[in-house]
Design an enzyme around this catalytic site. Structure first.
Site, short mmCIF file in Angstrom:
data_model
loop_
_atom_site.label_atom_id
_atom_site.label_comp_id
_atom_site.label_asym_id
_atom_site.label_seq_id
_atom_site.Cartn_x
_atom_site.Cartn_y
_atom_site.Cartn_z
N ARG A 1 10.04 0.72 5.39
CA ARG A 1 10.38 -0.51 6.11
C ARG A 1 10.82 -1.56 5.11
NH1 ARG A 1 5.18 -1.55 9.83
NH2 ARG A 1 5.50 -3.60 8.89
N ARG B 1 3.91 -11.37 2.61
CA ARG B 1 3.15 -11.12 3.84
C ARG B 1 1.67 -11.27 3.59
NH1 ARG B 1 4.80 -5.40 5.76
NH2 ARG B 1 3.45 -5.91 7.51
N LYS C 1 -3.88 -0.85 11.07
CA LYS C 1 -4.07 -1.17 12.48
C LYS C 1 -3.31 -0.18 13.36
CE LYS C 1 -2.37 -5.36 11.96
NZ LYS C 1 -2.21 -5.50 10.51
N ARG D 1 3.90 3.49 1.98
CA ARG D 1 4.10 3.80 3.40
C ARG D 1 5.54 4.21 3.67
NH1 ARG D 1 2.03 -0.23 7.94
NH2 ARG D 1 3.18 -1.76 6.72
N ARG E 1 -2.33 -13.29 15.29
CA ARG E 1 -2.25 -13.43 13.84
C ARG E 1 -2.41 -14.88 13.39
NH1 ARG E 1 1.01 -8.51 13.04
NH2 ARG E 1 1.21 -8.03 10.84
P1 ATP Z 1 -0.53 -2.32 10.08
O1 ATP Z 1 -0.09 -1.42 8.99
O2 ATP Z 1 -1.97 -2.79 9.86
O3 ATP Z 1 -0.30 -1.69 11.40
P2 ATP Z 1 1.86 -3.81 9.70
O4 ATP Z 1 2.02 -4.00 8.24
O5 ATP Z 1 2.51 -2.64 10.32
O6 ATP Z 1 0.33 -3.71 10.02
P3 ATP Z 1 3.20 -5.29 11.78
O7 ATP Z 1 2.11 -5.57 12.76
O8 ATP Z 1 4.10 -4.18 12.06
O9 ATP Z 1 2.48 -5.12 10.34
O10 ATP Z 1 4.05 -6.65 11.63
C1 ATP Z 1 5.30 -6.70 10.95
C2 ATP Z 1 5.88 -8.11 10.99
O11 ATP Z 1 6.15 -8.48 12.36
C3 ATP Z 1 4.98 -9.24 10.48
O12 ATP Z 1 5.05 -9.38 9.07
C4 ATP Z 1 5.56 -10.46 11.21
O13 ATP Z 1 6.76 -10.91 10.62
C5 ATP Z 1 5.90 -9.88 12.57
N1 ATP Z 1 4.80 -10.05 13.54
C6 ATP Z 1 4.12 -9.04 14.16
N2 ATP Z 1 3.15 -9.52 14.95
C7 ATP Z 1 3.19 -10.87 14.83
C8 ATP Z 1 2.42 -11.94 15.37
N3 ATP Z 1 1.40 -11.73 16.20
N4 ATP Z 1 2.76 -13.21 15.02
C9 ATP Z 1 3.76 -13.47 14.18
N5 ATP Z 1 4.53 -12.51 13.63
C10 ATP Z 1 4.25 -11.22 13.93
MG MG Z 2 1.69 -1.73 12.18
#
Ligand code: ATP
Ligand code: MG
Length: 207
Positions: free
Chosen positions: A152, A163, A13, A122, A88
């Site tokens: 991370r 997750r 995303k 990543r 989410r």
């Molecule tokens: P992508 O790689 O597809 O960008 P991501 O793995 O980077 O996705 P993030 O969006 O960075 O994931 O989210 C990291 C963490 O932040 C989640 O696991 C959650 O704990 C928290 N978080 C982020 N957005 C939300 C939300 N809308 N509701 C609840 N928790 C959230």
């Molecule tokens: Mg992200």
């Protein structure tokens, strides 16, 4: 144009949001980035969410909703925005549609095996935020700013598995929710972000 990017953790995303933002001039609102920034600055919210995120849990809806309400009212959002990581949960999705209209929800479809593989490989630049996948090309330092790349905490194996479980139980039902609202467009995640972006772009140019 108001866009929601939806997909499993590490479906890409963030990478798609950056490409859209560059071409269409819309701000990227990444809830993950906002939360991580709060953790780094040790704000009240940051202190509260730190252990939640590092365990791979979702942050409570009321906190996320407040963050989004505030952010989309800022000046740079008046012509639209890209929501990356929000909503989410069903609760978040319902609230979002109460306070604003959304033009499209782009669902990045990727297998769970691939998601796990991507999360583990990543790395991110702690200085400029650039995202790398070290499975194709191993690098240690950011090629834009030279900082040493880091993993991370929530991309470590146990956390990413948790997750993914949360995604399947709490977030995946949103696909049906948005499909029923006729907002859902699906793109299949390709090998590279640029390749995936070709499909994303086609959808956006028709809106
Ligand atoms: P992508 O790689 O597809 O960008 P991501 O793995 O980077 O996705 P993030 O969006 O960075 O994931 O989210 C990291 C963490 O932040 C989640 O696991 C959650 O704990 C928290 N978080 C982020 N957005 C939300 C939300 N809308 N509701 C609840 N928790 C959230
Ligand atoms: Mg992200």
């Amino acid at each position: 144009m108001k866009i929601v990017l939806f997909g499993a953790p590490s479906s890409g995303k963030g990478s798609q949001a950056k490409l859209i933002s560059n071409e269409f001039g819309l701000p990227q609102i990444s809830t993950g980035d906002i939360l991580r920034d709060n953790i780094q600055r040790q704000t009240e919210i940051g202190k509260f969410v730190e252990s939640i995120i590092n365990r791979g849990e979702l942050v409570p809806d009321n906190i996320m909703i407040e963050i989004i309400k505030e952010r989309i009212n800022e000046e740079d959002c008046k012509n639209g925005y890209i929501l990356d990581g929000f909503p989410r949960t069903l609760e978040q999705a319902k609230m979002l549609l109460k306070i604003t209209n959304i033009d499209v929800v782009i669902y990045i479809d990727v297998s769970i095996i691939e998601v796990e593989r991507r999360a583990l490989s990543r790395r991110i630049c702690p200085a400029c935020g650039k995202i790398y996948n070290i499975s194709n090309k191993f690098i240690e330092n950011c090629d834009d700013c030279g900082a040493k790349l880091i993993q991370r905490d929530d991309d470590k194996i146990d956390v990413i598995r948790h997750r993914i479980e949360k995604y399947l139980s709490q977030s995946e039902p949103l696909i049906e929710f948005f499909r029923k609202k006729k907002l859902l467009k699906t793109v299949f995640s390709a090998e590279s972000p640029e390749e995936t972006y070709k499909s994303v772009r086609k959808i956006l140019l028709k809106i």
